[in-house]
Design an enzyme around this catalytic site. Sequence first.
Site, PDB file in Angstrom:
ATOM      1  N   HIS A 100       0.842  -1.204   0.000  1.00  0.00           N
ATOM      2  CA  HIS A 100       0.000   0.000   0.000  1.00  0.00           C
ATOM      3  C   HIS A 100       0.864   1.235   0.000  1.00  0.00           C
ATOM      4  O   HIS A 100       2.008   1.207   0.462  1.00  0.00           O
ATOM      5  CB  HIS A 100      -0.936   0.018   1.220  1.00  0.00           C
ATOM      6  CG  HIS A 100      -0.216  -0.165   2.522  1.00  0.00           C
ATOM      7  ND1 HIS A 100       0.172  -1.402   2.988  1.00  0.00           N
ATOM      8  CD2 HIS A 100       0.194   0.720   3.455  1.00  0.00           C
ATOM      9  CE1 HIS A 100       0.782  -1.268   4.142  1.00  0.00           C
ATOM     10  NE2 HIS A 100       0.819   0.018   4.445  1.00  0.00           N
ATOM     11  N   HIS A 102       0.856   5.206   1.380  1.00  0.00           N
ATOM     12  CA  HIS A 102       0.225   6.216   2.222  1.00  0.00           C
ATOM     13  C   HIS A 102       0.222   7.544   1.465  1.00  0.00           C
ATOM     14  O   HIS A 102       1.242   7.928   0.876  1.00  0.00           O
ATOM     15  CB  HIS A 102       1.030   6.441   3.511  1.00  0.00           C
ATOM     16  CG  HIS A 102       1.098   5.248   4.421  1.00  0.00           C
ATOM     17  ND1 HIS A 102       0.341   5.151   5.563  1.00  0.00           N
ATOM     18  CD2 HIS A 102       1.843   4.111   4.367  1.00  0.00           C
ATOM     19  CE1 HIS A 102       0.617   4.006   6.177  1.00  0.00           C
ATOM     20  NE2 HIS A 102       1.525   3.360   5.476  1.00  0.00           N
TER      21      HIS A 102
HETATM   22  P1  5GP Z   1       2.147   0.287   7.353  1.00  0.00           P
HETATM   23  O1  5GP Z   1       2.844   0.542   8.655  1.00  0.00           O
HETATM   24  O2  5GP Z   1       1.990  -1.201   7.062  1.00  0.00           O
HETATM   25  O3  5GP Z   1       2.744   1.022   6.214  1.00  0.00           O
HETATM   26  O4  5GP Z   1       0.704   0.914   7.524  1.00  0.00           O
HETATM   27  C1  5GP Z   1      -0.474   0.192   7.671  1.00  0.00           C
HETATM   28  C2  5GP Z   1      -1.565   1.188   7.911  1.00  0.00           C
HETATM   29  O5  5GP Z   1      -2.809   0.530   7.789  1.00  0.00           O
HETATM   30  C3  5GP Z   1      -1.528   1.831   9.299  1.00  0.00           C
HETATM   31  O6  5GP Z   1      -1.368   3.227   9.163  1.00  0.00           O
HETATM   32  C4  5GP Z   1      -2.866   1.431   9.929  1.00  0.00           C
HETATM   33  O7  5GP Z   1      -3.447   2.463  10.694  1.00  0.00           O
HETATM   34  C5  5GP Z   1      -3.702   1.079   8.714  1.00  0.00           C
HETATM   35  N1  5GP Z   1      -4.704   0.039   8.968  1.00  0.00           N
HETATM   36  C6  5GP Z   1      -4.502  -1.151   9.591  1.00  0.00           C
HETATM   37  N2  5GP Z   1      -5.644  -1.861   9.615  1.00  0.00           N
HETATM   38  C7  5GP Z   1      -6.587  -1.103   8.994  1.00  0.00           C
HETATM   39  C8  5GP Z   1      -7.986  -1.320   8.706  1.00  0.00           C
HETATM   40  O8  5GP Z   1      -8.584  -2.337   9.033  1.00  0.00           O
HETATM   41  N3  5GP Z   1      -8.629  -0.319   8.063  1.00  0.00           N
HETATM   42  C9  5GP Z   1      -7.983   0.828   7.680  1.00  0.00           C
HETATM   43  N4  5GP Z   1      -8.730   1.757   7.052  1.00  0.00           N
HETATM   44  N5  5GP Z   1      -6.675   1.062   7.925  1.00  0.00           N
HETATM   45  C10 5GP Z   1      -5.989   0.102   8.573  1.00  0.00           C
END
Ligand code: 5GP
Length: 141
Positions: A100, A102
């Site tokens: 993903h 951000h």
């Molecule tokens: P990472 O640290 O993997 O780059 O970021 C994962 C992001 O996904 C985090 O910012 C977290 O808040 C978001 N996230 C995790 N679970 C969910 C979910 O069930 N729904 C949504 N909308 N965001 C999520």
Amino acid sequence: MTDCVFCDIVAGLSPAARVYEDDAVVAFLDIRPLARGHTLVVPRIHSSGLADLDAPSADAVFSAGRRIAGALRRSSIGADGVNLLVNDGRAAMQTVFHHHMHVVPRWNGDKLRFAAQLLTRRPHELDEVARVVREALAHGN
Ligand code: 5GP
Ligand code: ZN
């Protein structure tokens, strides 16, 4: 339900405040936003990270991120700048292993507010924020 939270959102099995979707990606608000309008763009095809991400999905994620960045600036969210960020791998703070990007809105002089939000990361008005971003996306590219 699958064992991947983002696959569940893509499939509509889990709720999310969606802001954009096309054949290749779905974008929705982060549930623990770093800022109002913090959006995640995920490819429909599951890949755990950059190593197994197919090239068309990579292009589609960036393209959607670019459009959403424009919407965050144009809309009443009124971002002055945007961070596009990919955490790839546990060492890089990836916590959800479905690739993903951000899209994080930034404002001039927001460093302190941003640092505070890093600690709290509370969801706020996700449905209303999603509506505002969708509307801006409908009026620009
Ligand atoms: P990472 O640290 O993997 O780059 O970021 C994962 C992001 O996904 C985090 O910012 C977290 O808040 C978001 N996230 C995790 N679970 C969910 C979910 O069930 N729904 C949504 N909308 N965001 C999520
Ligand atoms: Zn997945």
